[in-house]
Structure formats: structure tokens, C-alpha cells
Design an enzyme around this catalytic site. Structure first.
Site, PDB file in Angstrom:
ATOM      1  N   THR A 182      41.447  33.659  35.177  1.00 39.21           N
ATOM      2  CA  THR A 182      41.076  35.073  35.226  1.00 39.21           C
ATOM      3  C   THR A 182      42.166  35.941  35.870  1.00 39.21           C
ATOM      4  O   THR A 182      43.209  35.452  36.246  1.00 39.21           O
ATOM      5  CB  THR A 182      39.789  35.152  36.055  1.00 39.21           C
ATOM      6  OG1 THR A 182      38.840  34.421  35.363  1.00 39.21           O
ATOM      7  CG2 THR A 182      39.299  36.497  36.335  1.00 39.21           C
ATOM      8  N   GLY A 196      40.498  31.855  39.340  1.00 44.42           N
ATOM      9  CA  GLY A 196      40.472  30.454  39.752  1.00 44.42           C
ATOM     10  C   GLY A 196      39.173  29.722  39.480  1.00 44.42           C
ATOM     11  O   GLY A 196      38.903  28.711  40.135  1.00 44.42           O
TER      12      GLY A 196
HETATM   13  N1  GLU Z   1      34.801  32.141  33.829  1.00 43.22           N
HETATM   14  C1  GLU Z   1      35.108  32.150  35.221  1.00 43.22           C
HETATM   15  C2  GLU Z   1      33.986  32.774  36.021  1.00 43.22           C
HETATM   16  O1  GLU Z   1      33.390  33.705  35.596  1.00 43.22           O
HETATM   17  C3  GLU Z   1      36.315  32.942  35.497  1.00 43.22           C
HETATM   18  C4  GLU Z   1      37.485  32.383  34.802  1.00 43.22           C
HETATM   19  C5  GLU Z   1      38.309  31.592  35.731  1.00 43.22           C
HETATM   20  O2  GLU Z   1      38.875  32.115  36.675  1.00 43.22           O
HETATM   21  O3  GLU Z   1      38.375  30.409  35.483  1.00 43.22           O
HETATM   22  O4  GLU Z   1      33.715  32.352  37.101  1.00 43.22           O
END
Ligand code: GLU
Length: 574
Positions: free
Chosen positions: A390, A474
Site C-alpha cells: 500500500t 505493509g
Molecule cells: N490490503 C491491505 C489492507 O487493507 C493493505 C495492502 C498492504 O499494505 O498490504 O490491510
């Protein structure tokens, strides 16, 4: 994405003694201090866009949306209008914190078993994992509620960057290369990101005229173009019939999204999650993110301990993760107030002893009746690993408004599928659901449900005034990184740049604590002697933060090294 700001040829010239020093283009710097507004993002173009909006009289929300749209160009594997995110915003005039939930939703045809038995990797690159996009609705709601710019105006800097292009740096190149095997399996993605069949070379200029045109059209037509209009039809067609390259052997599962899902999508204003900590107020994102509840619970646990060191940090985090797994998801009845209550925190804190507790820690019982040191009897939910993909930004403006904003398309490169002709990748956020079977798991998919997130944009207040904003990418390590930054700053005596730069460790109710090599070198032996076990993780997070120093002076801070370092800027240095 890390940009190479200086073309190689220019570097050579500028190394010559006669080179005019003033000709050097501005470089990314990780710390900037000054007045009139401040920003920290991972990317120089995004930070510049925010500063230019602030200089022209826009506020923090205008600047965050403009920077977010630029990140959709320069960090297209982490952010985009077809992704999702969360904003935590302090409105100085109203003296109030607002949060916007722009999380993607599952289509209405999705049920608790829709992902069951599907290999995770197959879900990652599929139409099935594409959530109904929230980012565009998030931008639109933020601008209408709190901004001064129209969507069209806020998209202008991004249109310029997409049209003129940016110089490819090592990170962008590497991220493309690591995605090449799946990008080549989709005609639209290969055409955009594998020109001449390969990742764009470092130092080349990368343009995305189709995304520029998409942003332009959005400016003219408004969000309804996606949420029910022509762009929406194209997104649905792409999800249902992904443009698989002829001859590809990839099994690409089609999605369930319908135009009616896009029509029904709403970004939502939600009550923030809030805890008091050492006399300060800490505001974060409530469900469907687990960011606010898990950071908040861990802070409460730590506050009730006589002393706080790294052992206590790891143990509090372990306990808060046990409760996150059991209780937090996008469903009615999440016991948020109890999870964030002092009584529950005390009950959990008394489980922390001199040595690391056995793994996994069972969840507690946030039932409102708290005894001294109740031993929990529940069963721990396994924590799935999430990637580090992200992006996060912070912005403050001259009026005292402050925003922390996380946006994402989930995996690096989302689901790998560019909407043909539109220059934008789709998200694969629905892989954040528990695939199952997992009876009773609060994070199983469901019709219209939002997958549980770990994103934790966070604002800290002292005496009612904002003092700090922080957040990071992360996956599930987001929560521990935000927690560690807060502890570094408020427990361990570091200033904010030190708090971000310090080596990190992440304990998420797993047998081994992942830790950066520098953390292991400095603290590994001492913590191992107390029963902790470690696994190395080369890099955890890519944070951005700011601190309000008083009398209008703000310090904006980005990573000095991780992910190639970020970009902090202020409107005026004096
Ligand atoms: N999908 C992750 C979340 O919403 C964020 C993406 C990531 O940083 O891996 O926690």
C-alpha cells in the site's frame, strides 16, 4: 515507486566542476520543517502536487486527493482510483476528527463460500478478487465534505504527470519485473507496463496517456461515470471477462461484479476509533479496518503496565492481534468499545510476564466484566501474511487541518489486470477476506461486505490539539509499525525522524516475531533471552508522518531508506 529524479546523463554532467549547481533538480528529502502546510508521501511528484495545491490556497483534503491521484500514476502498483483506502481527517474549524471509509466491497453475489478452496495465488490474479472500487468515491466524498476544489481541479496535477510522464527508477522497474509473468498474461497490462515485451528500463520516461484521458473524462463526467456509467460497464466487463492473452495457460477466475454493485457503492463517514494514551487522544480507523482497534488496544495494554520496553511492545501487540483475529471484521456487533476499554486492557495486560507468552495467545473476552487476570480459554485465529504494498501520506495545511490517508490496490500490481484503454489496474482487495472454510471467522466474505483491513492512518492529539499524524503500508504489519512509531516517539525518547528510521519488529500472534536485521543486531539477543523467537524480514513498512511543533511550524517526515526513501516537503521553510 521510487523515481530516479536525475537522468543518468545529467548526473555525469553535474559531477563536472563547472556544472551550475543551481541547475540541479530538487531531490527527495525525508525530513522537511516549516510553515504554511506540509506533506510527506513516498514520491516526489505526489508531494509536489500536494504542495502546489496548498500554495494555491487549497486545504489538506484538496492536497491529499491531488497527491493520491498522482500516486495513481507514479505508484500505480500500490494506488489507483479503482482501489480503496481510509482517511482520518482533523477539521480545525469544526475541531473534530472525521474518518472516511473508502474500502472496496464484495459484489452482492459473493457469499461466505465464494473463495473457499481457491488457492490464494489463483485468487490474487483473478477477476474474482476485484472489489467494487472505493477510492474514487472516497476522493469525491472528501472533496465535497471538506475540500475546496472540484474533482476536476484536484485531478489536474495527476493529468499532467500522466501526460508528460515520469522517469522510471529502480523500484518501479523491479516491481514491474516481479509482476512480468502475470502482466504478460493480460493484453491490456502487457501493452501498458511491458512495452516492447519487457519492463520499462531504469531512466526511461514512462507516460500513461490513457490514464490521463481517464482522469480528464472523470473530471468532466464526475464519479457517476464509474459508479453506474460507461467506465463502470468497462470495469465490469474486464472483471467478468479478463483480457487474457491468447495462448496463456493461466487459470483466470472471472469476477462476480455487476454494474448494480458499482451503483450501490458508497464511501462512508464513520466514527473514529479513539483511545486515551498518556493523557493524549489517539484517533484511528474503526472497522472494517482493524487498524484503530488494534493499535488502540495495544496502547491501552501498554499504558496499564508499570514499564514499557520492547518486550512489552511485542507482548501487547501479540494480545491485540489475538483479539483482532477473533472479533474484528465488517459485521454488526464488533465489540469496539470493549476492545478499547481500560478494563479489558488491564485484564489483558496482566497476562504479560517477564518472558514471552506461549504461542498463539488465545483471544480475551471483551464482555464488560473484567476480573483480575482472567485466563482466556478461546482459540486463536491464525494470522494470514499480507504483502507490503500500500501507500500512505500525511498532509497539514495553514489552517491547522491534518489528514492521514492510506490508499491501496492490495497486492503490488493489484490483480494484474488493466482496464483496456483506461490505463488503470484493478484491485485484488477481496483477497483480504479469509478464504475459509473458517466457521465463525468475522472476516469471511459476504454480499456487499468490506474485507477487514490493517490500514491504520492515525492522528494524535494533546490537550485537544493535533500533534502528530502517522501511517504506513505493509499489510498486517501496518498496525505494528504505527504502534512502534508511537512508542519510539512517546516512550523511548526519539524525535519523529528517529522514530521512523529506527529498526522495526512485528509480532502478530505468531510463533516468530519478524524483525529487520538492524533490530535483531541491536535487540535480538536480549529479547531471545526472554523467550522471543525471531525471523528476519529485510524491510518492514514505508511510513510517513508529521509532527506539529507549535506556532504553525510542522515537521514532515518520510522514510530515509526503506523503499528507496520518501519525500517530505513544506510550503515555506521559514
Ligand atoms: N490490503 C491491505 C489492507 O487493507 C493493505 C495492502 C498492504 O499494505 O498490504 O490491510
Amino acid at each position: 515507486m521510487r523515481r530516479v529524479i536525475v537522468p543518468a546523463a545529467f548526473v555525469l554532467v553535474s559531477l563536472l566542476p563547472a556544472a551550475p549547481a543551481t541547475a540541479a533538480p530538487p531531490q527527495k528529502v525525508p525530513v522537511a520543517e516549516g510553515y504554511g502546510g506540509a506533506v510527506a508521501t513516498v514520491d516526489l511528484d505526489a508531494s509536489k502536487a500536494a504542495i502546489s495545491v496548498l500554495k494555491k490556497g487549497g486545504n489538506a483534503v484538496d492536497a491529499a486527493v491531488a497527491a493520491g491521484a498522482v500516486l495513481g500514476v507514479t505508484e500505480p502498483y500500490s494506488a489507483g482510483l479503482t482501489g480503496g483506502g481510509f482517511m482520518v481527517y482533523y477539521d480545525a474549524k469544526k475541531r473534530k476528527v472525521f474518518t472516511i471509509d473508502g474500502r472496496e466491497t464484495a459484489p452482492r453475489a459473493m457469499t461466505s463460500t465464494s473463495l473457499e478452496g481457491i488457492p490464494f495465488d489463483e485468487g490474487v490474479t483473478s477477476g474474482l478478487s476485484a472489489g467494487v472500487p472505493g477510492t474514487l468515491a472516497n476522493w469525491d466524498l472528501a472533496l465535497r465534505e471538506f475540500g475546496t476544489l472540484s474533482l476536476k481541479q484536484a485531478l489536474q496535477p495527476a493529468i499532467e504527470v500522466a501526460s508528460k510522464g515520469f522517469v522510471v527508477d529502480q523500484t518501479f522497474h523491479d516491481q514491474t519485473a516481479s509482476n512480468a509473468a502475470r502482466f504478460k498474461d493480460f493484453t491490456s497490462t502487457a501493452a501498458l507496463y511491458l512495452p516492447n515485451g519487457a519492463p520499462p528500463p531504469v531512466g526511461s520516461r514512462f507516460r500513461n496517456p490513457e490514464l490521463a484521458a481517464t482522469y480528464r473524462e472523470l473530471g468532466r463526467r464526475g464519479p457517476g461515470w464509474l459508479y453506474g456509467g460507461r467506465l463502470g460497464q468497462e470495469v465490469v466487463a474486464t472483471v467478468k471477462r479478463p483480457p487474457v492473452t491468447p495462448g496463456s495457460t493461466r487459470n483466470v477466475r472471472p469476477g462476480l461484479m455487476e454494474l448494480s454493485d458499482l451503483r450501490a457503492y458508497r464511501a462512508l463517514l464513520r466514527q473514529p476509533a479513539k483511545v486515551s494514551y498518556k493523557g493524549m487522544d489517539v484517533y484511528g480507523m474503526a472497522p472494517p479496518s482493524s487498524g484503530g482497534s488494534t493499535v488502540g488496544e495495544a496502547l491501552n495494554i501498554l499504558e496499564s503496565l508499570p514499564e514499557v520496553g520492547l518486550h512489552e511492545y511485542l507482548e501487547a501487540s501479540r494480545l491485540a492481534y489475538a483479539d483482532r483475529g477473533k472479533y474484528v471484521g465488517d459485521l454488526p456487533g464488533v465489540p469496539l468499545a470493549e476492545l478499547l476499554s481500560d478494563g479489558f486492557a488491564k485484564e489483558r495486560a496482566c497476562l504479560i510476564g517477564d518472558r514471552a507468552m506461549p504461542n498463539p495467545a488465545p483471544p480475551g473476552d471483551p464482555d464488560g466484566a473484567y476480573g483480575p487476570c482472567a485466563q482466556p480459554t478461546g482459540t486463536a485465529t491464525p494470522v494470514a501474511d499480507e504483502g507490503p504494498e500500500t501507500t500512505h501520506m500525511v498532509v497539514a495545511d495553514r489552517w491547522g487541518n491534518v489528514i492521514a490517508y492510506n490508499l491501496t490496490i492490495e497486492s503490488t500490481g493489484g490483480n494484474g489486470i488493466v482496464v483496456p484503454g483506461r490505463g488503470v489496474l484493478l484491485n485484488n482487495e477481496l483477497t483480504d477476506f479469509t478464504f475459509g472454510p473458517a466457521p465463525g471467522d468475522p472476516n469471511l466474505p459476504g454480499p456487499g461486505k468490506r474485507p477487514r483491513s490493517s490500514m491504520a492512518p492515525t492522528l494524535v492529539f494533546d490537550d485537544g490539539r493535533p500533534v502528530l499524524a502517522a501511517g504506513t503500508p505493509g499489510g498486517s504489519t501496518i498496525i505494528t509499525t504505527v504502534l512502534q512509531i508511537l512508542l519510539n516517539r512517546y516512550e523511548f525518547g526519539m524525535d519523529l525522524p528517529e522514530a521512523l528510521a529506527a529498526p522495526r519488529a512485528t509480532q502478530r500472534n505468531t510463533a516468530e516475531t519478524q524483525a529487520e536485521p538492524a533490530f535483531l543486531a541491536a535487540h535480538g539477543a536480549e529479547l531471545e533471552a526472554r523467550g522471543h523467537r525471531f525471523a528476519p524480514n529485510p524491510e518492514i513498512g514505508a511510513a510517513t508522518a508529521l509532527e506539529i511543533l507549535g506556532r504553525g511550524r510542522v515537521q514532515a517526515v518520510a522514510e530515509p531508506v526503506r523503499r528507496g526513501g520518501g519525500s517530505a516537503m513544506v510550503v515555506s521553510g521559514k
